[in-house]
Scaffold this active site. Structure first.
Site, mmCIF file in Angstrom:
data_model
loop_
_atom_site.group_PDB
_atom_site.id
_atom_site.type_symbol
_atom_site.label_atom_id
_atom_site.label_comp_id
_atom_site.label_asym_id
_atom_site.label_seq_id
_atom_site.Cartn_x
_atom_site.Cartn_y
_atom_site.Cartn_z
ATOM 1 N N VAL A 39 8.316 3.900 -1.726
ATOM 2 C CA VAL A 39 6.726 3.466 -1.429
ATOM 3 C C VAL A 39 6.666 4.494 -3.096
ATOM 4 O O VAL A 39 5.780 5.535 -2.911
ATOM 5 C CB VAL A 39 5.941 4.333 -0.695
ATOM 6 C CG1 VAL A 39 4.012 3.208 -0.861
ATOM 7 C CG2 VAL A 39 6.306 3.006 1.017
ATOM 8 N N GLU B 133 -1.676 2.837 -8.972
ATOM 9 C CA GLU B 133 -2.953 2.777 -9.195
ATOM 10 C C GLU B 133 -4.886 2.912 -8.246
ATOM 11 O O GLU B 133 -5.242 3.469 -8.312
ATOM 12 C CB GLU B 133 -2.945 1.717 -10.572
ATOM 13 C CG GLU B 133 -3.153 1.356 -12.095
ATOM 14 C CD GLU B 133 -3.701 0.127 -12.476
ATOM 15 O OE1 GLU B 133 -4.478 0.106 -12.587
ATOM 16 O OE2 GLU B 133 -2.395 0.255 -14.363
ATOM 17 N N HIS C 180 -3.200 2.394 -1.813
ATOM 18 C CA HIS C 180 -2.302 1.499 -1.402
ATOM 19 C C HIS C 180 -1.362 2.374 -0.450
ATOM 20 O O HIS C 180 -0.707 2.347 0.300
ATOM 21 C CB HIS C 180 -1.827 0.636 -2.432
ATOM 22 C CG HIS C 180 -1.401 -1.020 -1.528
ATOM 23 N ND1 HIS C 180 -2.074 -1.369 -0.383
ATOM 24 C CD2 HIS C 180 0.013 -0.953 -1.456
ATOM 25 C CE1 HIS C 180 -0.864 -2.286 -0.110
ATOM 26 N NE2 HIS C 180 -0.185 -2.039 -0.332
HETATM 27 N N1 INI Z 1 6.136 -1.552 0.271
HETATM 28 C C1 INI Z 1 7.256 -0.532 -0.271
HETATM 29 O O1 INI Z 1 8.124 -0.086 0.875
HETATM 30 N N2 INI Z 1 6.695 -0.099 -1.114
HETATM 31 C C2 INI Z 1 6.321 -0.499 -2.571
HETATM 32 O O2 INI Z 1 5.710 0.730 -3.236
HETATM 33 C C3 INI Z 1 4.976 -0.948 -1.930
HETATM 34 N N3 INI Z 1 3.792 -1.236 -2.916
HETATM 35 O O3 INI Z 1 4.227 -1.273 -3.931
HETATM 36 O O4 INI Z 1 3.171 -2.551 -2.630
HETATM 37 C C4 INI Z 1 4.962 -1.483 -0.053
HETATM 38 N N4 INI Z 1 4.335 -2.474 -0.213
HETATM 39 C C5 INI Z 1 4.372 -3.848 0.568
HETATM 40 C C6 INI Z 1 4.249 -3.408 2.428
HETATM 41 O O5 INI Z 1 5.207 -2.160 2.693
HETATM 42 C C7 INI Z 1 4.358 -4.734 3.345
HETATM 43 O O6 INI Z 1 5.381 -5.344 3.100
HETATM 44 C C8 INI Z 1 2.951 -5.500 2.977
HETATM 45 O O7 INI Z 1 1.505 -4.928 2.862
HETATM 46 C C9 INI Z 1 2.753 -6.143 3.290
HETATM 47 O O8 INI Z 1 2.638 -5.358 5.235
#
Ligand code: INI
Length: 171
Positions: free
Chosen positions: A90, A94, A97
């Site tokens: 992850v 910005e 999240h």
């Molecule tokens: N999921 C990740 O594994 N890495 C990330 O950097 C990331 N970002 O940046 O948003 C990310 N988002 C998706 C999240 O894990 C879920 O799959 C999504 O929110 C649906 O539940």
């Protein structure tokens, strides 16, 4: 020592732990897969080096890190595996999240581990940028997947040592 100066896989490379007859699960997030699939390669390589039969490593893929605990729970519910590794990446953006995802995943993985009594390993990179991720997925700071596999092996060994009845101990 900060990770700035440390190869995070140094511990893994020094490990001589062998693990016979283990069935383990790996959940890998496909978000940032150029990183997470390198973590996966590192984890599998370390497990195989420790004696785990490649056919006894069950890998499943989930869309993002947020889905890692659910994937791990699915594997645990099958009751086929002695432990699970969760791999993800992850990258900070910005907004906050990443913090919401990382906290939820860390808490979810810890809960699963405590409730199941089995090791569920947190192999999730939480870098500020892509370069920090590259450095920890086979780069200058080693491979976090390798480290996660070593932790799993040590925890399975520990669990086995506590579950195996010892002669002469009457409880
Ligand atoms: N999921 C990740 O594994 N890495 C990330 O950097 C990331 N970002 O940046 O948003 C990310 N988002 C998706 C999240 O894990 C879920 O799959 C999504 O929110 C649906 O539940």
């Amino acid at each position: 020592m900060s990770s700035k100066d440390q190869n995070l896989s140094a511990k893994s490379l020094a490990s001589n732990v062998k693990l016979e007859n283990a069935k383990v699960g790996i959940v890998v997030s496909d978000w940032n897969q150029e990183i997470t699939h390198k973590l996966l390669d590192g984890a599998i390589q370390t497990l195989v080096k420790a004696g785990v039969d490649q056919e006894k490593i069950k890998t499943i893929h989930v869309p993002g890190a947020f889905e890692l605990p659910t994937g791990a729970k699915m594997l645990l519910q099958s009751d086929k595996y002695e432990g699970i590794i969760c791999l993800g990446c992850v990258i900070k953006g910005e907004t906050k999240h990443d913090e919401y995802i990382n906290n939820a995943v860390a808490n979810g993985i810890m809960q699963l581990s405590l409730i199941s009594g089995k090791p569920v390993i947190f192999g999730v990179l939480t870098p500020n940028d892509m370069q920090q991720a590259i450095d920890r997925a086979g780069g200058k700071h080693g491979n976090k997947g390798d480290e996660a596999a070593t932790t799993l092996i040590e925890m399975i060994e520990l669990n086995r040592s506590l579950l195996t009845p010892k002669k002469g101990i009457g409880y």
